[in-house]
Design a protein around this motif. Structure first.
Motif, PDB file in Angstrom:
ATOM      1  N   ILE A   1      35.033  35.590  27.665  1.00 54.91           N
ATOM      2  CA  ILE A   1      35.469  35.515  29.162  1.00 54.91           C
ATOM      3  C   ILE A   1      34.567  36.878  29.456  1.00 54.91           C
ATOM      4  O   ILE A   1      34.360  36.331  30.356  1.00 54.91           O
ATOM      5  N   VAL A   2      34.316  37.988  29.084  1.00 52.91           N
ATOM      6  CA  VAL A   2      33.240  38.763  29.047  1.00 52.91           C
ATOM      7  C   VAL A   2      32.174  37.661  29.466  1.00 52.91           C
ATOM      8  O   VAL A   2      31.388  38.377  30.656  1.00 52.91           O
TER       9      VAL A   2
ATOM     10  N   TRP B   1      32.536  36.279  32.558  1.00 54.65           N
ATOM     11  CA  TRP B   1      32.760  37.034  34.167  1.00 54.65           C
ATOM     12  C   TRP B   1      31.189  37.714  34.284  1.00 54.65           C
ATOM     13  O   TRP B   1      31.180  38.118  35.577  1.00 54.65           O
ATOM     14  N   THR B   2      30.638  38.169  33.299  1.00 53.08           N
ATOM     15  CA  THR B   2      29.007  38.981  33.508  1.00 53.08           C
ATOM     16  C   THR B   2      28.437  38.466  34.185  1.00 53.08           C
ATOM     17  O   THR B   2      27.752  38.632  35.103  1.00 53.08           O
TER      18      THR B   2
ATOM     19  N   MET C   1      29.249  37.637  37.816  1.00 55.03           N
ATOM     20  CA  MET C   1      29.118  38.752  38.332  1.00 55.03           C
ATOM     21  C   MET C   1      27.973  39.169  38.859  1.00 55.03           C
ATOM     22  O   MET C   1      27.945  40.217  39.764  1.00 55.03           O
TER      23      MET C   1
END
Length: 189
Positions: free
Chosen positions: A179-180, A183-184, A187
């Motif tokens: 997920i990170v 997400w990164t 973004m």
């Protein structure tokens, strides 16, 4: 420092109930000395995880930058699912046992890590983080954190660890890493 912390935490949790922990328990029951077993684990892990991390870094350099985060996220999820499957101990019939505690541990741990969840995790972590050295150090420290207590406390500790909870926790950690990563990527787009 993120690479070190993520690698240490991921491998420490992923190792709980892993076949190398069972191997640690077997080796401490077989040999009376603990220090050669710990040193064997250290050497085998550094060699195996260094090779794995370098492969991960090389693969990351070969894959187009736009694809890498998605491949990593899928890999983290695959590892998360794989962690839910318990390992079995297959070390009892090894021909290396006559070589003494240090050599037997070094060889058996190195071989046990080939294709193991933590080796695959090391490849993926090295592909995720550009600090390959810290991934190697982190995965090695994680391996030691998970296995040294088994060597020191042996069967008493293994009987009290909730292995299913540890596997689920490790699986969740790898889903969070996926997920990170996604997400990164989103973004920064």
């Amino acid at each position: 420092m993120d690479a070190f912390l993520a690698s240490t935490l991921a491998v420490t949790i992923a190792e709980i109930g892993d076949k190398t922990q069972l191997l640690s328990l077997f080796l401490v029951a077989r040999y009376a000395t603990r220090t050669p077993i710990i040193l064997g684990i250290l050497i085998a892990t550094v060699l195996n995880h260094a090779l794995s991390a370098w492969i991960g870094a090389w693969v990351a350099a070969q894959i187009p930058a736009a694809w890498l985060p998605w491949i990593l996220a899928i890999s983290f999820i695959a590892i998360a699912l794989w962690l839910l499957v318990p390992d079995k101990d297959d070390s009892e019939d090894s021909k290396f046992l006559g070589m003494g505690a240090f050599m037997a541990t070094t060889i058996m741990f190195f071989l046990a890590e080939i294709g193991d969840k933590t080796q695959v995790a090391t490849v993926v972590l090295a592909a995720r983080y550009t600090e390959t050295f810290w991934v190697i150090i982190g995965t090695t420290v994680g391996m030691l954190i998970a296995n040294v207590p088994v060597i020191l406390a042996g069967r008493w500790l293994m009987e009290r660890l909730p292995l299913a909870t540890a596997r689920i926790s490790a699986s969740i950690l790898f889903v969070v890493l996926a997920i990170v990563t996604i997400w990164t990527t989103l973004m920064n787009s």
